[in-house]
Each structure stands twice: as C-alpha cells, then as structure tokens.
Scaffold this active site. Structure first.
Site, PDB file in Angstrom:
ATOM      1  N   HIS A 155     131.178 196.632  25.056  1.00 49.82           N
ATOM      2  CA  HIS A 155     130.126 197.628  25.227  1.00 49.82           C
ATOM      3  C   HIS A 155     130.474 198.677  26.281  1.00 49.82           C
ATOM      4  CE1 HIS A 155     128.895 195.691  29.038  1.00 49.82           C
ATOM      5  NE2 HIS A 155     129.234 194.571  28.408  1.00 49.82           N
ATOM      6  N   ASP A 156     130.088 199.895  26.004  1.00 48.38           N
ATOM      7  CA  ASP A 156     130.137 201.008  26.962  1.00 48.38           C
ATOM      8  C   ASP A 156     131.567 201.439  27.316  1.00 48.38           C
ATOM      9  OD1 ASP A 156     127.173 200.995  27.415  1.00 48.38           O
ATOM     10  OD2 ASP A 156     127.624 199.034  28.261  1.00 48.38           O
TER      11      ASP A 156
ATOM     12  N   GLY B  13     133.640 195.227  29.283  1.00 44.64           N
ATOM     13  CA  GLY B  13     132.674 196.308  29.290  1.00 44.64           C
ATOM     14  C   GLY B  13     133.006 197.417  30.276  1.00 44.64           C
TER      15      GLY B  13
END
Length: 344
Positions: free
Chosen positions: A190-191, A208
């Site tokens: 994520h991200d 992440g």
C-alpha cells in the site's frame, strides 16, 4: 469512446442467464451499446467484441470495441474495459476498475475488488497469470469504509503471482508509473510510489510507503523496508534487505544492505557519458572511500564535495549529492551503511 455492452435484458443477472444468450446474442454477432444516450448497432463496426457464453459480464459494465472475454471470466458492474482488451480464461475484473486500451489479463488474474475506492490501469499493460492487482491493503490501520486507490500507468509487464495493493487511506494512493517490468511473485504494498522503467526481479518485496524513482533494478529476493526511497539508476543486489535509502546511481548488497559503489554497469547501459561517470566516481570516493584518517566526518566530506567547483558542474553529481542530502531530511531513514575503511 466507451460503449456499454448489454449482456442480458431485464433486471436479473445470473450465470444461467449468461449461458442462455448464446443462440440469440452471440451467433448473430449483433450487439447493442449505449453511448451518450443513443443505441448503436455494432453489426457494422470493424472490430466487434467477443464474450464467451460462460463468462459473466454485468449488464452495467462498460466494454470498448474489439474486447475479447474468454471462458469463465467475470466483469463487475462498475468495471470499464478499453478497446482491444483481452481477458484470458478465468480472469476477473471486480469493483470500480478501469482498464485502458489493449490491456491483457492472463489466466487467473484478478484486478480490483468491491471495497470503496477504485483501480485505474492505463493502456498496453499485461497482467500475468494469477496476479492480484488493486485489492485492499494488508495494513491494520485500514478501515473497510475508507476509499483506497491504485493507479497504474502504461506499458507495464506485471508477471505471474505478483500482488499490488491499493492505498491504506483516502488521502494517499498506490502509484505505478510507465514501462516497468515486474517479474514473478513480486509484492508492492500500500501507498508505494513507483516511477518509470524499473525492473524488479522475482520475489522483490516492497513494504508500505516505499518510493522508487526511475530505472531502478533489483535482483531476486530483495526486501525493502517501509518508507525507504530508492534513487534513480540504483541497483539492489540479490537477497538484500534494504532498511535505509539508496541514493541515486548507487549499488547496495548484503543481508543488511551496504553501499557497494556506483551502479557502473547500469549507468553505462543507460548512456551516461565518460565525463558524468568520472565525476560520479570521484565524488563517491571523496565521500565514502577516503583513505585519509584526517579527512574529517562524513558530513564534512559531503560538504567539501558540494563546494568542489569542478564536480558540482556535472549535473549527475549534483543529482547524487541532492539525493544523499534528501535522505537525511525529517521523516527520512538516512542512507544505507557504507563500509568503514581501516587506515592502518
């Protein structure tokens, strides 16, 4: 131009209804579309789409021209497929997901999910066998009611069993640029922010919030810690565990990755001039490989190179120095350790 394929009529949609449409719908190759409030008969179009009778395509899905959807595929109600897309048998598009033109989903590929947010994928991308792209993140701070996002650019080759997750919060997004080659069983969490023309070898794992610039090359089984930055044209050796930033143009390796010099092979292949490579080598030696015991601290050596009139006139050297400086800014992790030389 987006066009909406009406797969079945009426308000009910099921697998059995999809199977019943073969004789009346597919054999005639005459399809109904809705475009800007008007119905269009596609029997006169040059690139008719094909949907296998065993595929389940929601009547609200938006399907472009020349799309091929193979057996046992599924396409959700909010999905948009650009012209020329190919879905191989057993591939699936879920949730609010948009595929650009000429994307290919190999067998078993899954793109998008039904959670809030969306997955947007550009044109000419290949999603490999059993890859999972745009599903919810593996982050305990994620809340199911929050929107989450993934944006993928153009001309990416994402190979088998790779997983790329959406962002963990509304205010961020996972981003993949253009022209990346992401080999089998890689993971992008994520991200993350991935630039252009990177090569991630098999089993590269990015935690992440990792940021990767352009033309970065990782060897197999590389692991990158959360919030690390990988500078352009850097190389990460096989099996490396990277827990701090890798500045531009550098090479790291090791179970706890250390700087191992410049990525000279990569720089040469990418067309860096003799002057640029020479300047980078001189600057690197002055900062990281000084054999003079009285040369001063790392900060002093870095400042000395920054004031070296001849070196700072080389753009690549300036970029490397800025990359090193940026790694020591607030909320950054510093650079990977470098070998301390024995002066005796």
């Amino acid at each position: 131009m987006w066009r909406l394929r009406k797969v079945v009529s009426g308000s009910h949609f099921s697998f059995s209804s999809a199977l019943r449409i073969r004789s009346s719908f597919y054999q005639s190759r005459t399809f109904s579309y809705i475009a800007e409030g008007q119905r269009v008969d596609t029997s006169t179009t040059s690139k008719p789409s094909f949907i296998h009778p065993s595929a389940i395509v929601h009547p609200n899905a938006v399907i472009g021209e020349g799309v091929s959807i193979g057996p046992f595929c599924s396409v959700g109600s909010s999905a948009k497929l650009g012209s020329g897309c190919q879905l191989y048998p057993g591939s699936h598009v879920f949730g609010s997901t948009e595929l650009g033109d000429n994307c290919t989903l190999m067998t078993g590929a899954v793109v998008g999910d039904e959670y809030p947010g969306c997955t947007v994928i550009g044109s000419n991308n290949i999603i490999g066998y059993h890859a999972v792209i745009g599903v919810k993140c593996q982050d305990l701070k994620y809340k199911p009611e929050d929107e989450c996002f993934l944006e993928v650019g153009h001309n990416n080759d994402i190979r088998e069993h790779t997983s790329i997750h959406r962002s963990s919060k509304l205010t961020d997004r996972t981003v993949i640029g253009d022209g990346n080659f992401i080999m089998g069983s890689c993971h992008i969490a994520h991200d993350c922010k991935i630039g252009n023309c990177n090569i991630f070898a098999n089993n590269t794992l990015l935690a992440g919030h990792v940021e990767v610039e352009d033309y970065v090359h990782t060897a197999g089984a590389t692991v990158v810690h959360q919030f690390c930055h990988l500078g352009s044209f850097s190389f990460l050796g096989g099996g490396s565990v990277v827990s701090q930033d890798v500045p531009k143009y550098m090479m790291v390796a090791g179970e706890r990755a250390e700087l191992r010099g410049l990525n000279l092979v990569g720089l040469t292949r990418r067309g860096f001039s003799v002057v640029e490579i020479g300047g980078l080598r001189t600057a690197y030696r002055k900062i990281f490989m000084c054999f003079d015991a009285n040369a001063g601290s790392f900060e002093e050596r870095l400042a000395e190179v920054e004031q070296h009139e001849e070196l700072v006139n080389v753009p690549a050297v300036r970029d490397m120095l800025q990359s090193i400086r940026s790694s020591f800014m607030q909320d950054r992790r510093g650079i990977c350790k470098f070998r301390h030389w024995n002066f005796s």
